[in-house]
Design a protein around this motif. Structure first.
Motif, PDB file in Angstrom:
ATOM      1  N   HIS A  39     -14.724   1.862  -2.939  1.00  0.00           N
ATOM      2  CA  HIS A  39     -13.965   1.843  -4.267  1.00  0.00           C
ATOM      3  C   HIS A  39     -13.642   0.265  -4.381  1.00  0.00           C
ATOM      4  CE1 HIS A  39     -13.960   5.847  -5.381  1.00  0.00           C
ATOM      5  NE2 HIS A  39     -13.496   6.314  -4.085  1.00  0.00           N
ATOM      6  N   GLY A  40     -13.610  -0.661  -3.552  1.00  0.00           N
ATOM      7  CA  GLY A  40     -13.521  -1.948  -3.489  1.00  0.00           C
ATOM      8  C   GLY A  40     -11.943  -1.945  -3.672  1.00  0.00           C
ATOM      9  N   VAL A  41     -11.275  -1.152  -2.913  1.00  0.00           N
ATOM     10  CA  VAL A  41      -9.615  -1.667  -3.137  1.00  0.00           C
ATOM     11  C   VAL A  41      -8.711  -1.292  -1.779  1.00  0.00           C
ATOM     12  CG1 VAL A  41      -9.568  -1.076  -5.616  1.00  0.00           C
ATOM     13  CG2 VAL A  41      -9.183   0.823  -4.019  1.00  0.00           C
ATOM     14  N   THR A  42      -7.730  -1.600  -1.485  1.00  0.00           N
ATOM     15  CA  THR A  42      -6.943  -1.166  -0.689  1.00  0.00           C
ATOM     16  C   THR A  42      -5.463  -0.494  -1.382  1.00  0.00           C
ATOM     17  OG1 THR A  42      -7.376  -2.720   0.906  1.00  0.00           O
ATOM     18  CG2 THR A  42      -5.499  -1.708   1.340  1.00  0.00           C
ATOM     19  N   VAL A  43      -5.087   0.585  -0.960  1.00  0.00           N
ATOM     20  CA  VAL A  43      -4.098   1.242  -1.643  1.00  0.00           C
ATOM     21  C   VAL A  43      -3.097   1.741  -0.739  1.00  0.00           C
ATOM     22  CG1 VAL A  43      -5.772   2.379  -3.311  1.00  0.00           C
ATOM     23  CG2 VAL A  43      -4.978   3.765  -1.461  1.00  0.00           C
ATOM     24  N   VAL A  44      -1.915   1.939  -1.729  1.00  0.00           N
ATOM     25  CA  VAL A  44      -0.673   2.324  -1.205  1.00  0.00           C
ATOM     26  C   VAL A  44      -0.043   3.210  -2.092  1.00  0.00           C
ATOM     27  CG1 VAL A  44       1.854   1.618  -0.605  1.00  0.00           C
ATOM     28  CG2 VAL A  44       0.171   0.067   0.234  1.00  0.00           C
ATOM     29  N   PHE A  45       0.434   4.467  -1.494  1.00  0.00           N
ATOM     30  CA  PHE A  45       0.817   5.256  -2.472  1.00  0.00           C
ATOM     31  C   PHE A  45       2.516   5.569  -2.377  1.00  0.00           C
ATOM     32  CE2 PHE A  45      -3.221   7.099  -2.297  1.00  0.00           C
ATOM     33  CZ  PHE A  45      -3.501   7.434  -3.792  1.00  0.00           C
ATOM     34  N   VAL A  46       3.096   5.331  -3.466  1.00  0.00           N
ATOM     35  CA  VAL A  46       4.725   5.420  -3.547  1.00  0.00           C
ATOM     36  C   VAL A  46       4.765   7.074  -3.890  1.00  0.00           C
ATOM     37  CG1 VAL A  46       6.562   4.675  -4.702  1.00  0.00           C
ATOM     38  CG2 VAL A  46       4.852   3.234  -4.309  1.00  0.00           C
ATOM     39  N   THR A  47       5.355   7.914  -3.093  1.00  0.00           N
ATOM     40  CA  THR A  47       5.983   9.261  -3.326  1.00  0.00           C
ATOM     41  C   THR A  47       7.266   9.195  -4.348  1.00  0.00           C
ATOM     42  OG1 THR A  47       4.821   9.759  -1.158  1.00  0.00           O
ATOM     43  CG2 THR A  47       6.272  11.457  -2.282  1.00  0.00           C
ATOM     44  N   LEU A  48       6.947  10.206  -5.145  1.00  0.00           N
ATOM     45  CA  LEU A  48       7.886  10.512  -6.071  1.00  0.00           C
ATOM     46  C   LEU A  48       8.210  12.181  -6.071  1.00  0.00           C
ATOM     47  CD1 LEU A  48       6.797   8.259  -9.243  1.00  0.00           C
ATOM     48  CD2 LEU A  48       8.488   7.757  -7.520  1.00  0.00           C
ATOM     49  N   PRO A  49       9.178  12.604  -6.362  1.00  0.00           N
ATOM     50  CA  PRO A  49       9.284  13.957  -6.613  1.00  0.00           C
ATOM     51  C   PRO A  49       8.214  14.712  -7.343  1.00  0.00           C
ATOM     52  CG  PRO A  49      11.391  12.965  -7.049  1.00  0.00           C
ATOM     53  CD  PRO A  49      10.554  12.028  -7.322  1.00  0.00           C
ATOM     54  N   ASN A  50       7.874  14.238  -8.413  1.00  0.00           N
ATOM     55  CA  ASN A  50       6.773  14.976  -9.529  1.00  0.00           C
ATOM     56  C   ASN A  50       5.477  14.258  -9.626  1.00  0.00           C
ATOM     57  OD1 ASN A  50       7.694  12.541 -10.484  1.00  0.00           O
ATOM     58  ND2 ASN A  50       8.154  13.726 -12.786  1.00  0.00           N
ATOM     59  N   ALA A  51       5.229  13.244  -8.977  1.00  0.00           N
ATOM     60  CA  ALA A  51       3.803  12.686  -9.043  1.00  0.00           C
ATOM     61  C   ALA A  51       3.866  11.432  -7.990  1.00  0.00           C
ATOM     62  CB  ALA A  51       3.711  11.994 -10.457  1.00  0.00           C
ATOM     63  N   LYS A  52       2.891  10.562  -7.981  1.00  0.00           N
ATOM     64  CA  LYS A  52       2.990   9.382  -7.286  1.00  0.00           C
ATOM     65  C   LYS A  52       2.664   8.241  -7.923  1.00  0.00           C
ATOM     66  CE  LYS A  52      -0.394  11.613  -4.491  1.00  0.00           C
ATOM     67  NZ  LYS A  52       0.046  12.875  -4.937  1.00  0.00           N
ATOM     68  N   VAL A  53       2.965   6.843  -7.369  1.00  0.00           N
ATOM     69  CA  VAL A  53       2.493   5.586  -8.134  1.00  0.00           C
ATOM     70  C   VAL A  53       1.403   5.058  -7.189  1.00  0.00           C
ATOM     71  CG1 VAL A  53       2.961   3.207  -8.565  1.00  0.00           C
ATOM     72  CG2 VAL A  53       4.461   5.137  -9.168  1.00  0.00           C
ATOM     73  N   GLU A  54       0.171   4.847  -7.524  1.00  0.00           N
ATOM     74  CA  GLU A  54      -0.766   4.127  -6.580  1.00  0.00           C
ATOM     75  C   GLU A  54      -0.886   2.372  -6.845  1.00  0.00           C
ATOM     76  OE1 GLU A  54      -5.276   5.243  -5.513  1.00  0.00           O
ATOM     77  OE2 GLU A  54      -4.648   4.997  -7.509  1.00  0.00           O
ATOM     78  N   LEU A  55      -0.517   1.955  -5.799  1.00  0.00           N
ATOM     79  CA  LEU A  55      -0.415   0.475  -5.937  1.00  0.00           C
ATOM     80  C   LEU A  55      -1.887  -0.072  -5.236  1.00  0.00           C
ATOM     81  CD1 LEU A  55       2.920  -0.695  -4.495  1.00  0.00           C
ATOM     82  CD2 LEU A  55       2.389  -0.268  -6.968  1.00  0.00           C
ATOM     83  N   LEU A  56      -2.573  -0.540  -6.428  1.00  0.00           N
ATOM     84  CA  LEU A  56      -4.071  -1.194  -5.949  1.00  0.00           C
ATOM     85  C   LEU A  56      -4.298  -2.720  -5.521  1.00  0.00           C
ATOM     86  CD1 LEU A  56      -5.900   0.464  -8.994  1.00  0.00           C
ATOM     87  CD2 LEU A  56      -5.958   1.230  -6.635  1.00  0.00           C
ATOM     88  N   GLU A  57      -4.621  -2.909  -4.642  1.00  0.00           N
ATOM     89  CA  GLU A  57      -5.054  -4.223  -4.341  1.00  0.00           C
ATOM     90  C   GLU A  57      -6.720  -4.543  -4.216  1.00  0.00           C
ATOM     91  OE1 GLU A  57      -3.279  -7.223  -1.277  1.00  0.00           O
ATOM     92  OE2 GLU A  57      -4.889  -6.137  -0.359  1.00  0.00           O
ATOM     93  N   PRO A  58      -7.197  -5.636  -4.881  1.00  0.00           N
ATOM     94  CA  PRO A  58      -8.709  -5.799  -4.776  1.00  0.00           C
ATOM     95  C   PRO A  58      -8.860  -5.985  -3.246  1.00  0.00           C
ATOM     96  CG  PRO A  58      -7.880  -7.287  -6.382  1.00  0.00           C
ATOM     97  CD  PRO A  58      -6.633  -6.710  -5.582  1.00  0.00           C
ATOM     98  N   LEU A  59     -10.162  -5.262  -2.828  1.00  0.00           N
ATOM     99  CA  LEU A  59     -10.664  -5.425  -1.616  1.00  0.00           C
ATOM    100  C   LEU A  59     -11.779  -6.375  -1.621  1.00  0.00           C
ATOM    101  CD1 LEU A  59     -10.422  -4.663   1.545  1.00  0.00           C
ATOM    102  CD2 LEU A  59     -11.646  -2.485   0.859  1.00  0.00           C
ATOM    103  N   GLY A  60     -11.764  -7.624  -1.566  1.00  0.00           N
ATOM    104  CA  GLY A  60     -12.943  -8.519  -1.529  1.00  0.00           C
ATOM    105  C   GLY A  60     -12.776  -9.135  -2.919  1.00  0.00           C
ATOM    106  N   GLU A  61     -13.845 -10.069  -3.229  1.00  0.00           N
ATOM    107  CA  GLU A  61     -14.091 -10.808  -4.446  1.00  0.00           C
ATOM    108  C   GLU A  61     -15.043  -9.936  -5.389  1.00  0.00           C
ATOM    109  OE1 GLU A  61     -15.529 -14.650  -3.955  1.00  0.00           O
ATOM    110  OE2 GLU A  61     -14.017 -15.416  -2.727  1.00  0.00           O
ATOM    111  N   ALA A  62     -15.717  -9.023  -4.850  1.00  0.00           N
ATOM    112  CA  ALA A  62     -16.454  -8.065  -5.588  1.00  0.00           C
ATOM    113  C   ALA A  62     -15.890  -6.692  -6.217  1.00  0.00           C
ATOM    114  CB  ALA A  62     -17.873  -7.822  -4.910  1.00  0.00           C
ATOM    115  N   SER A  63     -14.573  -6.635  -5.570  1.00  0.00           N
ATOM    116  CA  SER A  63     -13.810  -5.465  -6.266  1.00  0.00           C
ATOM    117  C   SER A  63     -13.870  -5.212  -7.586  1.00  0.00           C
ATOM    118  CB  SER A  63     -12.544  -5.574  -5.869  1.00  0.00           C
ATOM    119  OG  SER A  63     -11.450  -4.823  -6.328  1.00  0.00           O
ATOM    120  N   PRO A  64     -14.051  -4.020  -8.122  1.00  0.00           N
ATOM    121  CA  PRO A  64     -14.158  -3.721  -9.486  1.00  0.00           C
ATOM    122  C   PRO A  64     -12.824  -3.990 -10.230  1.00  0.00           C
ATOM    123  CG  PRO A  64     -14.286  -1.844  -8.225  1.00  0.00           C
ATOM    124  CD  PRO A  64     -14.212  -2.722  -7.206  1.00  0.00           C
TER     125      PRO A  64
END
Length: 134
Positions: A39-64
């Protein structure tokens, strides 16, 4: 067809500082970084009681998401992810209704190890939508 909100994704230039804000300032539980080369990204998930927040960082210059982050250097909401019971049936129903599925139209494996598809933002009030198999 549409199920619960799985996550809100925020594209950021660097995961470290963004993760620290959620963990240290907000006291949130955050996952370890997970590279997703397909997917061209590195992700971190923040856990919440009712959903998540996904933090996305580009993985390389060709990242979408590289251009998106360049236009939003402080970070910005990138997409919303909704769960669906049957991703292929959801795709077919949406396509029949005129929605555009991005890429080849076939599900890829997402960060949770489940099939995902993305829908064109112009078809959904300007919001990029990710569908994830529940």
């Amino acid at each position: 067809m549409i199920g619960r909100l799985n996550h809100v994704a925020i594209a950021v230039p660097e995961l470290g500082p963004a993760t620290a804000k959620y963990r240290d300032a907000l006291g949130a539980e955050v996952s370890a970084p997970q590279p997703l080369p397909e997917h061209g990204v590195t992700v971190v998930f923040v856990t919440l009681p009712n959903a998540k927040v996904e933090l996305l960082e580009p993985l390389g210059e060709a990242s979408p998401i590289a251009d998106f982050v360049a236009r939003n250097p402080k970070g910005a909401i990138h997409h919303l992810c909704y769960e669906v019971d049957d991703i292929l049936a959801a795709r077919d129903r949406l396509k029949a209704a005129g929605a555009r599925v991005l890429g080849a139209g076939e599900p890829k494996t997402g960060a949770h190890g489940k099939p995902v598809l993305f829908l064109h933002p112009n078809d959904f009030s300007g919001a990029l939508i990710e569908l994830e198999q529940a």
